[in-house]
Design a protein around this motif. Structure first.
Motif, PDB file in Angstrom:
ATOM      1  N   ALA A  22      -3.187   5.325   2.534  1.00 26.04           N
ATOM      2  CA  ALA A  22      -4.381   5.993   2.006  1.00 26.04           C
ATOM      3  C   ALA A  22      -3.980   7.146   1.079  1.00 26.04           C
ATOM      4  CB  ALA A  22      -5.259   6.498   3.145  1.00 26.04           C
ATOM      5  N   ALA A  23      -2.997   7.928   1.484  1.00 27.64           N
ATOM      6  CA  ALA A  23      -2.532   9.044   0.648  1.00 27.64           C
ATOM      7  C   ALA A  23      -1.935   8.532  -0.662  1.00 27.64           C
ATOM      8  CB  ALA A  23      -1.506   9.872   1.417  1.00 27.64           C
ATOM      9  N   SER A  41     -11.074   6.608   2.472  1.00 25.29           N
ATOM     10  CA  SER A  41     -10.716   7.099   3.796  1.00 25.29           C
ATOM     11  C   SER A  41      -9.607   6.239   4.399  1.00 25.29           C
ATOM     12  CB  SER A  41     -11.940   7.057   4.721  1.00 25.29           C
ATOM     13  OG  SER A  41     -12.285   5.705   4.983  1.00 25.29           O
ATOM     14  N   THR A  42      -8.962   6.788   5.399  1.00 23.25           N
ATOM     15  CA  THR A  42      -7.973   5.993   6.129  1.00 23.25           C
ATOM     16  C   THR A  42      -8.644   4.808   6.801  1.00 23.25           C
ATOM     17  OG1 THR A  42      -8.181   7.445   8.043  1.00 23.25           O
ATOM     18  CG2 THR A  42      -6.373   7.905   6.517  1.00 23.25           C
ATOM     19  N   GLN A  64      12.563   7.887   4.267  1.00 23.65           N
ATOM     20  CA  GLN A  64      12.557   8.886   5.335  1.00 23.65           C
ATOM     21  C   GLN A  64      11.210   8.901   6.070  1.00 23.65           C
ATOM     22  OE1 GLN A  64      13.846  12.551   3.469  1.00 23.65           O
ATOM     23  NE2 GLN A  64      15.934  11.803   3.254  1.00 23.65           N
ATOM     24  N   GLY A  65      10.663   7.705   6.311  1.00 23.18           N
ATOM     25  CA  GLY A  65       9.422   7.575   7.055  1.00 23.18           C
ATOM     26  C   GLY A  65       8.152   7.788   6.261  1.00 23.18           C
ATOM     27  N   VAL A  66       8.274   8.118   4.987  1.00 22.67           N
ATOM     28  CA  VAL A  66       7.107   8.383   4.143  1.00 22.67           C
ATOM     29  C   VAL A  66       6.809   7.152   3.293  1.00 22.67           C
ATOM     30  CG1 VAL A  66       6.198   9.830   2.270  1.00 22.67           C
ATOM     31  CG2 VAL A  66       7.613  10.849   4.075  1.00 22.67           C
ATOM     32  N   VAL A  67       5.533   6.758   3.237  1.00 21.08           N
ATOM     33  CA  VAL A  67       5.127   5.624   2.414  1.00 21.08           C
ATOM     34  C   VAL A  67       5.246   6.009   0.941  1.00 21.08           C
ATOM     35  CG1 VAL A  67       3.206   4.115   1.745  1.00 21.08           C
ATOM     36  CG2 VAL A  67       3.549   4.708   4.155  1.00 21.08           C
ATOM     37  N   ILE A  68       6.066   5.240   0.198  1.00 25.05           N
ATOM     38  CA  ILE A  68       6.246   5.489  -1.237  1.00 25.05           C
ATOM     39  C   ILE A  68       5.816   4.294  -2.075  1.00 25.05           C
ATOM     40  CG2 ILE A  68       8.046   7.219  -0.917  1.00 25.05           C
ATOM     41  CD1 ILE A  68      10.104   4.994  -1.611  1.00 25.05           C
ATOM     42  N   ASN A  86      -2.417 -14.153  -4.874  1.00 25.10           N
ATOM     43  CA  ASN A  86      -2.673 -12.993  -5.716  1.00 25.10           C
ATOM     44  C   ASN A  86      -1.901 -11.808  -5.174  1.00 25.10           C
ATOM     45  OD1 ASN A  86      -4.336 -10.459  -6.509  1.00 25.10           O
ATOM     46  ND2 ASN A  86      -4.985 -12.066  -7.907  1.00 25.10           N
ATOM     47  N   LEU A  87      -1.349 -11.014  -6.077  1.00 21.81           N
ATOM     48  CA  LEU A  87      -0.487  -9.897  -5.713  1.00 21.81           C
ATOM     49  C   LEU A  87      -1.043  -8.598  -6.278  1.00 21.81           C
ATOM     50  CD1 LEU A  87       3.188  -9.866  -5.460  1.00 21.81           C
ATOM     51  CD2 LEU A  87       2.360  -8.449  -7.304  1.00 21.81           C
ATOM     52  N   GLY A  88      -0.941  -7.531  -5.514  1.00 25.50           N
ATOM     53  CA  GLY A  88      -1.295  -6.196  -5.979  1.00 25.50           C
ATOM     54  C   GLY A  88      -0.337  -5.190  -5.354  1.00 25.50           C
ATOM     55  N   MET A  89      -0.053  -4.128  -6.090  1.00 19.15           N
ATOM     56  CA  MET A  89       0.878  -3.132  -5.545  1.00 19.15           C
ATOM     57  C   MET A  89       0.655  -1.768  -6.166  1.00 19.15           C
ATOM     58  SD  MET A  89       4.457  -4.295  -7.375  1.00 19.15           S
ATOM     59  CE  MET A  89       5.414  -2.893  -6.893  1.00 19.15           C
ATOM     60  N   GLY A  90       1.183  -0.758  -5.482  1.00 19.90           N
ATOM     61  CA  GLY A  90       1.165   0.601  -5.983  1.00 19.90           C
ATOM     62  C   GLY A  90       2.433   1.306  -5.540  1.00 19.90           C
ATOM     63  N   VAL A  91       2.926   2.204  -6.392  1.00 15.92           N
ATOM     64  CA  VAL A  91       4.139   2.972  -6.102  1.00 15.92           C
ATOM     65  C   VAL A  91       3.851   4.439  -6.391  1.00 15.92           C
ATOM     66  CG1 VAL A  91       6.560   3.365  -6.766  1.00 15.92           C
ATOM     67  CG2 VAL A  91       5.665   1.022  -6.613  1.00 15.92           C
ATOM     68  N   ALA A  92       4.295   5.309  -5.501  1.00 17.04           N
ATOM     69  CA  ALA A  92       4.120   6.749  -5.697  1.00 17.04           C
ATOM     70  C   ALA A  92       4.742   7.179  -7.018  1.00 17.04           C
ATOM     71  CB  ALA A  92       4.756   7.507  -4.534  1.00 17.04           C
ATOM     72  N   VAL A  93       4.077   8.077  -7.703  1.00 16.06           N
ATOM     73  CA  VAL A  93       4.508   8.499  -9.035  1.00 16.06           C
ATOM     74  C   VAL A  93       5.958   8.977  -9.045  1.00 16.06           C
ATOM     75  CG1 VAL A  93       4.072  10.144 -10.902  1.00 16.06           C
ATOM     76  CG2 VAL A  93       2.157   9.027  -9.761  1.00 16.06           C
ATOM     77  N   ALA A  94       6.335   9.786  -8.065  1.00 17.07           N
ATOM     78  CA  ALA A  94       7.707  10.317  -8.019  1.00 17.07           C
ATOM     79  C   ALA A  94       8.751   9.227  -7.850  1.00 17.07           C
ATOM     80  CB  ALA A  94       7.834  11.334  -6.888  1.00 17.07           C
TER      81      ALA A  94
END
Length: 172
Positions: A22-23, A41-42, A64-68, A86-94
């Motif tokens: 969610a974050a 929301s979560t 390190q346990g954080v979703v990236i 069908n495929l979808g994805m997201g990656v943290a900006v950093a």
């Protein structure tokens, strides 16, 4: 970081990852590149997790346990489309450009090819997301079409590319 960075590992998306996913998608920079609504929301992600089935692969990338990163691949349930998913994805900006997307895609396509027996994997991507388009091409996806004014982003209509990877064509 190279594509094989051992500090990044993949797991099946589970209850312990709901808040992190969610974050991830509530980051405005990530939200603007995917079709998710902001401020989810979560509970929305918990419901998506509960809708899990054998025809769906849901992965998270962790550092390190954080979703990236997160990826979902779902095979179509219709008989005449059961060879496709069908495929979808997201990656943290950093973490963009650091192998997270490659690691997620490699794992998902391995499952698509060797466990789900998918011949065709489809996705849509904003036409101006050059980094994502380059990543998908690296894995054998080809552009099949342009959807004009496909979605609204930042109050503007944006185009989307339809891309697909055919297993025995581009990566046999």
């Amino acid at each position: 970081m190279p594509d094989h960075d051992p500090a990044i590992h993949l797991e099946r998306f589970s209850e312990t990852h709901v808040e992190g996913v969610a974050a991830l998608y509530n980051d405005p920079a990530v939200t603007r590149q995917v079709l998710q609504m902001p401020f989810q929301s979560t509970e929305v992600w918990r419901q998506r997790l509960m809708a899990d089935n054998e025809r769906a692969l849901k992965l998270v990338a962790l550092h390190q346990g954080v979703v990236i990163g997160q990826l979902g691949l779902e095979a179509y349930s219709r008989v005449r489309r059961s060879h496709a998913g069908n495929l979808g994805m997201g990656v943290a900006v950093a973490w963009q450009g650091k192998g997270v997307g490659s690691k997620l895609l490699a794992a998902a396509l391995d499952v698509a090819d060797n466990w789900m027996n998918l011949h065709r994997v489809e996705l849509s991507v904003y036409a101006d997301n050059e980094a994502a388009i380059g990543l998908y091409r690296k894995f054998g996806f080809e552009t099949e079409g342009l959807f004009r004014d496909y979605a609204v982003r930042d109050g503007q209509w944006v185009d989307t590319l339809s891309m697909a990877r055919l297993r025995n064509r581009s990566n046999a």
